[in-house]
Design a protein around this motif. Structure first.
Motif, PDB file in Angstrom:
ATOM      1  N   VAL A  24     -68.415  14.481  52.117  1.00 53.31           N
ATOM      2  CA  VAL A  24     -69.828  14.341  51.759  1.00 53.31           C
ATOM      3  C   VAL A  24     -70.413  15.729  51.595  1.00 53.31           C
ATOM      4  O   VAL A  24     -70.381  16.545  52.525  1.00 53.31           O
ATOM      5  N   LYS A  25     -70.923  16.011  50.405  1.00 49.72           N
ATOM      6  CA  LYS A  25     -71.490  17.326  50.102  1.00 49.72           C
ATOM      7  C   LYS A  25     -73.001  17.209  49.964  1.00 49.72           C
ATOM      8  O   LYS A  25     -73.500  16.252  49.368  1.00 49.72           O
ATOM      9  N   VAL A  26     -73.711  18.181  50.476  1.00 50.50           N
ATOM     10  CA  VAL A  26     -75.164  18.198  50.360  1.00 50.50           C
ATOM     11  C   VAL A  26     -75.541  18.928  49.082  1.00 50.50           C
ATOM     12  O   VAL A  26     -75.228  20.105  48.912  1.00 50.50           O
ATOM     13  N   CYS A  27     -76.186  18.212  48.199  1.00 55.47           N
ATOM     14  CA  CYS A  27     -76.670  18.811  46.953  1.00 55.47           C
ATOM     15  C   CYS A  27     -77.913  19.651  47.230  1.00 55.47           C
ATOM     16  O   CYS A  27     -78.054  20.761  46.738  1.00 55.47           O
ATOM     17  N   GLY A  28     -78.830  19.126  48.035  1.00 55.65           N
ATOM     18  CA  GLY A  28     -80.033  19.874  48.365  1.00 55.65           C
ATOM     19  C   GLY A  28     -81.054  19.025  49.076  1.00 55.65           C
ATOM     20  O   GLY A  28     -80.826  17.850  49.355  1.00 55.65           O
ATOM     21  N   HIS A  29     -82.196  19.622  49.369  1.00 48.92           N
ATOM     22  CA  HIS A  29     -83.285  18.959  50.068  1.00 48.92           C
ATOM     23  C   HIS A  29     -84.554  19.054  49.245  1.00 48.92           C
ATOM     24  O   HIS A  29     -84.835  20.094  48.645  1.00 48.92           O
ATOM     25  N   LEU A  30     -85.327  17.987  49.218  1.00 43.58           N
ATOM     26  CA  LEU A  30     -86.606  17.974  48.517  1.00 43.58           C
ATOM     27  C   LEU A  30     -87.695  18.291  49.537  1.00 43.58           C
ATOM     28  O   LEU A  30     -87.973  17.488  50.428  1.00 43.58           O
ATOM     29  N   GLU A  31     -88.315  19.467  49.399  1.00 39.53           N
ATOM     30  CA  GLU A  31     -89.297  19.899  50.379  1.00 39.53           C
ATOM     31  C   GLU A  31     -90.656  20.203  49.780  1.00 39.53           C
ATOM     32  O   GLU A  31     -91.625  20.426  50.500  1.00 39.53           O
ATOM     33  N   ASP A  32     -90.753  20.249  48.437  1.00 36.37           N
ATOM     34  CA  ASP A  32     -92.023  20.558  47.787  1.00 36.37           C
ATOM     35  C   ASP A  32     -92.875  19.297  47.709  1.00 36.37           C
ATOM     36  O   ASP A  32     -92.970  18.646  46.681  1.00 36.37           O
ATOM     37  N   GLU A  33     -93.512  18.922  48.818  1.00 38.28           N
ATOM     38  CA  GLU A  33     -94.243  17.658  48.896  1.00 38.28           C
ATOM     39  C   GLU A  33     -95.432  17.620  47.941  1.00 38.28           C
ATOM     40  O   GLU A  33     -95.673  16.633  47.259  1.00 38.28           O
ATOM     41  N   LYS A  34     -96.204  18.710  47.850  1.00 39.67           N
ATOM     42  CA  LYS A  34     -97.401  18.716  47.011  1.00 39.67           C
ATOM     43  C   LYS A  34     -97.044  18.575  45.538  1.00 39.67           C
ATOM     44  O   LYS A  34     -97.709  17.872  44.792  1.00 39.67           O
ATOM     45  N   GLY A  35     -95.971  19.227  45.115  1.00 41.11           N
ATOM     46  CA  GLY A  35     -95.560  19.141  43.719  1.00 41.11           C
ATOM     47  C   GLY A  35     -95.136  17.741  43.335  1.00 41.11           C
ATOM     48  O   GLY A  35     -95.446  17.242  42.259  1.00 41.11           O
ATOM     49  N   VAL A  36     -94.435  17.062  44.226  1.00 43.95           N
ATOM     50  CA  VAL A  36     -93.986  15.695  43.955  1.00 43.95           C
ATOM     51  C   VAL A  36     -95.175  14.744  43.928  1.00 43.95           C
ATOM     52  O   VAL A  36     -95.267  13.857  43.082  1.00 43.95           O
TER      53      VAL A  36
END
Length: 351
Positions: free
Chosen positions: A124-136
């Motif tokens: 299982v590889k981690v592609c990334g994390h979504l942390e830009d809450e305001k932009g989303v």
């Protein structure tokens, strides 16, 4: 959710993302969504919400999937049906952050994207994390790519990183990429079509009344059993003639015939349903070989993906000026969730 990439089977190495949040992209270079209508599963203790899972990959951003009962670390996983080189993932959230939909708010942040491959214990590889809450929140969507570059995998998971009970409410997931396997087969098939193939003058059908099987049979009154494709009746009106096969709507539906022994096969001729939905057979894989496991047999050819696939008679020539040997002939919609129906299948060999 959309997963972008190219199908390939190289050696898979560990790829960890660089430090920092997942990058948000303003524009993707391609839009070949390989997650469309693929199979979706989720973490769900009570079973509620499961009837909405496929809405995540139906191509409609106005229909949304609910992970259901509250759990720690809720997740959706999409099975792409094979390994792809995944370039990017696009998430579309509900048009408005309506807390009545989730009970605990929308929580766009702390979302992790994981990619894994085939096998009993896939890495299982981690592609990334979504942390830009305001932009989303402002856009209602996020176009993302893995920090360490494209990754090879079959399964794409969207997971909430929480230590408390949560659920996920997500409207669409796209995976951007392009399968290498269909491209290769399409080229092979096209090369046969473009050549002046010389088939033997006297060809006969050896599939008539042989033993046929299929992945499932629709439970309605049409009784579309597998043997209907080899009964000698070419009536292409499924409802009136009742001489066509009909599977349930499922991922990768298939049909195959056991010829009883190996033959030198020159051509497979399909009589396609005409009273409804002739497009469903587009891009179907036709395989010929000696294994009862259809995936072990080589590909004879593909049903075209253009308008010619809707015609009543579709002829697939395996090789030009020569035959392809096998006992089993199969037809499968390998990379999609769909219904498969065949009104007649003829396997032609030299008399």
């Amino acid at each position: 959710m959309q997963v972008l990439g190219k199908s390939m089977k190289p050696e898979i190495t560990t790829q960890e993302p660089d430090e920092g949040p997942l990058k948000l992209l303003s524009l993707l270079s391609t839009d070949d969504n390989v997650a469309l209508n693929k199979q979706v599963s989720g973490i769900n203790l009570l079973g509620d919400g499961k009837d909405t899972y496929q809405l995540l990959v139906d191509g409609n951003t106005q229909t949304c999937a609910d992970s259901g009962s509250l759990v720690v670390g809720p997740a959706f996983t999409v099975d792409l049906g094979g390994e792809y080189l995944i370039e990017a993932v696009k998430l579309t959230y509900a048009p408005t952050c309506d807390t009545s939909l989730t009970g605990y708010g929308c929580y766009f942040h702390t979302t992790m994207i994981e990619i894994s491959g085939d096998g009993e214990s896939p890495e299982v590889k981690v592609c990334g994390h979504l942390e830009d809450e305001k932009g989303v929140e402002a856009k209602g969507e996020a176009n993302v790519e893995c920090e360490s570059g494209p990754m090879v995998g079959r399964y794409v998971t969207i997971r909430k990183e929480t230590t408390s009970l949560r659920s996920i409410y997500l409207c669409e997931l796209k995976v951007i990429g392009k399968s290498q396997k269909p491209e290769v087969n399409s080229v092979n098939l096209q090369s046969v079509e473009n050549e002046d193939c010389k088939l033997p003058k006297h060809l006969v059908n050896v599939a008539l009344n042989k033993k046929a099987m299929q992945s499932s049979t629709s439970g309605n009154a049409l009784d579309g059993t597998a043997d209907k494709a080899i009964d000698g009746n070419k009536d292409s009106d499924l409802k009136e003639g009742q001489s066509c096969t009909l599977t349930k709507k499922e991922f990768g539906p298939w049909w195959k015939v056991d010829l009883g022994r190996a033959y030198d096969i020159y051509q497979i001729v399909i009589t396609n349903r005409q009273d409804c939905c002739p497009f469903r057979i587009k891009s179907a894989e036709v395989r010929v070989g000696d294994s009862p496991n259809l995936e072990d047999n080589p590909v004879c050819g593909l049903v075209p993906s253009d308008s010619s696939a809707t015609e009543e008679t579709i002829a697939i020539t395996c090789r030009c000026n020569t035959s392809m040997t096998g006992r089993y002939v199969s037809i499968q919609l390998a990379d999609k969730t769909q219904v498969l129906h065949l009104c007649e299948v003829e396997v032609l060999v030299e008399k």
